[in-house]
Design a protein around this motif. Structure first.
Motif, mmCIF file in Angstrom:
data_model
loop_
_atom_site.group_PDB
_atom_site.id
_atom_site.type_symbol
_atom_site.label_atom_id
_atom_site.label_comp_id
_atom_site.label_asym_id
_atom_site.label_seq_id
_atom_site.Cartn_x
_atom_site.Cartn_y
_atom_site.Cartn_z
ATOM 1 N N UNK A 94 4.659 5.510 -4.116
ATOM 2 C CA UNK A 94 6.084 5.379 -3.823
ATOM 3 C C UNK A 94 6.584 3.949 -3.760
ATOM 4 N N UNK A 95 5.834 3.018 -4.337
ATOM 5 C CA UNK A 95 6.202 1.599 -4.313
ATOM 6 C C UNK A 95 6.720 1.190 -5.688
ATOM 7 N N UNK A 102 0.795 -1.228 0.000
ATOM 8 C CA UNK A 102 0.000 0.000 0.000
ATOM 9 C C UNK A 102 0.831 1.284 0.000
ATOM 10 N N UNK A 103 2.071 1.213 0.438
ATOM 11 C CA UNK A 103 2.899 2.423 0.492
ATOM 12 C C UNK A 103 4.363 2.025 0.668
ATOM 13 N N UNK A 104 5.218 3.013 0.513
ATOM 14 C CA UNK A 104 6.648 2.801 0.720
ATOM 15 C C UNK A 104 6.921 2.711 2.217
ATOM 16 N N UNK A 105 7.901 1.985 2.702
ATOM 17 C CA UNK A 105 8.781 1.167 1.868
ATOM 18 C C UNK A 105 8.067 -0.118 1.473
ATOM 19 N N UNK A 106 8.301 -0.518 0.317
ATOM 20 C CA UNK A 106 7.704 -1.729 -0.214
ATOM 21 C C UNK A 106 8.072 -1.851 -1.664
ATOM 22 N N UNK A 107 7.924 -3.044 -2.207
ATOM 23 C CA UNK A 107 8.229 -3.265 -3.615
ATOM 24 C C UNK A 107 7.449 -4.479 -4.089
ATOM 25 N N UNK A 108 7.142 -4.473 -5.378
ATOM 26 C CA UNK A 108 6.492 -5.602 -6.013
ATOM 27 C C UNK A 108 7.389 -6.090 -7.138
ATOM 28 N N UNK A 126 0.010 -1.145 -13.338
ATOM 29 C CA UNK A 126 0.425 -1.492 -11.974
ATOM 30 C C UNK A 126 1.626 -0.644 -11.566
ATOM 31 N N UNK A 127 2.551 -0.451 -12.489
ATOM 32 C CA UNK A 127 3.712 0.418 -12.205
ATOM 33 C C UNK A 127 3.252 1.830 -11.862
ATOM 34 N N UNK A 128 2.304 2.356 -12.650
ATOM 35 C CA UNK A 128 1.802 3.710 -12.408
ATOM 36 C C UNK A 128 1.169 3.812 -11.013
#
Length: 159
Positions: free
Chosen positions: A73-74, A39-45, A65-67
């Motif tokens: 900020x993910x 849902x928000x940074x920090x995080x990554x997919x 999904x990137x957008x």
């Protein structure tokens, strides 16, 4: 199309895209990827593309999904294991936009730097050189599922 997903740690999720995305499953695939997006940074997919066939529908889903990730900020990274998939991404001019790596290890290293507070957002994106630290054998896609590639995947709750 069922998508397998697991968490690398508290902030990073991997989703395996094992089949080509077609008209029948484009909506469900996009919903599943958006649901897996932290849902928000920090995080990554990390989207682990295990199919050689990347359709225009799949490219559209990855870009949307990137957008959405950029809005919160993910970051998104894409593992393109097959040469055909990498070629499609290169010809479409999306290799850097989608932060394409050849191996899960390369994408994992890159996202680890971002989720630990690196200021290099966008810089040092995985370039996934064949035969790198993860070895050439890791480029081939095998069976899909949480235990198929990563040494210690953890289920993410039924996705």
């Amino acid at each position: 199309m069922p998508l397998f997903s697991y968490r690398l740690d508290a902030s990073r999720t991997v989703v395996e895209l094992c089949d080509p995305v077609d008209l029948e499953d484009v909506t469900s695939t996009e919903r599943a990827l958006l649901a897996a997006l932290p849902p928000r940074a920090p995080g990554a997919l990390v989207v682990d593309v295990r199919t050689p066939l990347l359709t225009p529908l799949a490219l559209g889903v990855l870009l949307r999904v990137r957008r959405r990730g950029e809005e919160t900020g993910v970051p998104l990274a894409v593992v393109a294991r097959h040469r055909t998939a990498r070629t499609v991404l290169e010809v479409a001019g999306l290799e850097r936009v989608l932060r394409v790596a050849h191996t899960l290890d390369a994408a994992e290293r890159w996202t680890r730097g971002l989720t630990q507070g690196s200021a290099a957002h966008g810089a040092g994106a995985p370039r996934g050189r064949p035969g790198g630290a993860s070895g050439p054998g890791r480029q081939n896609a095998g069976p899909c599922g949480p235990a198929s590639d990563h040494p210690a995947p953890r289920p993410s709750g039924g996705r």
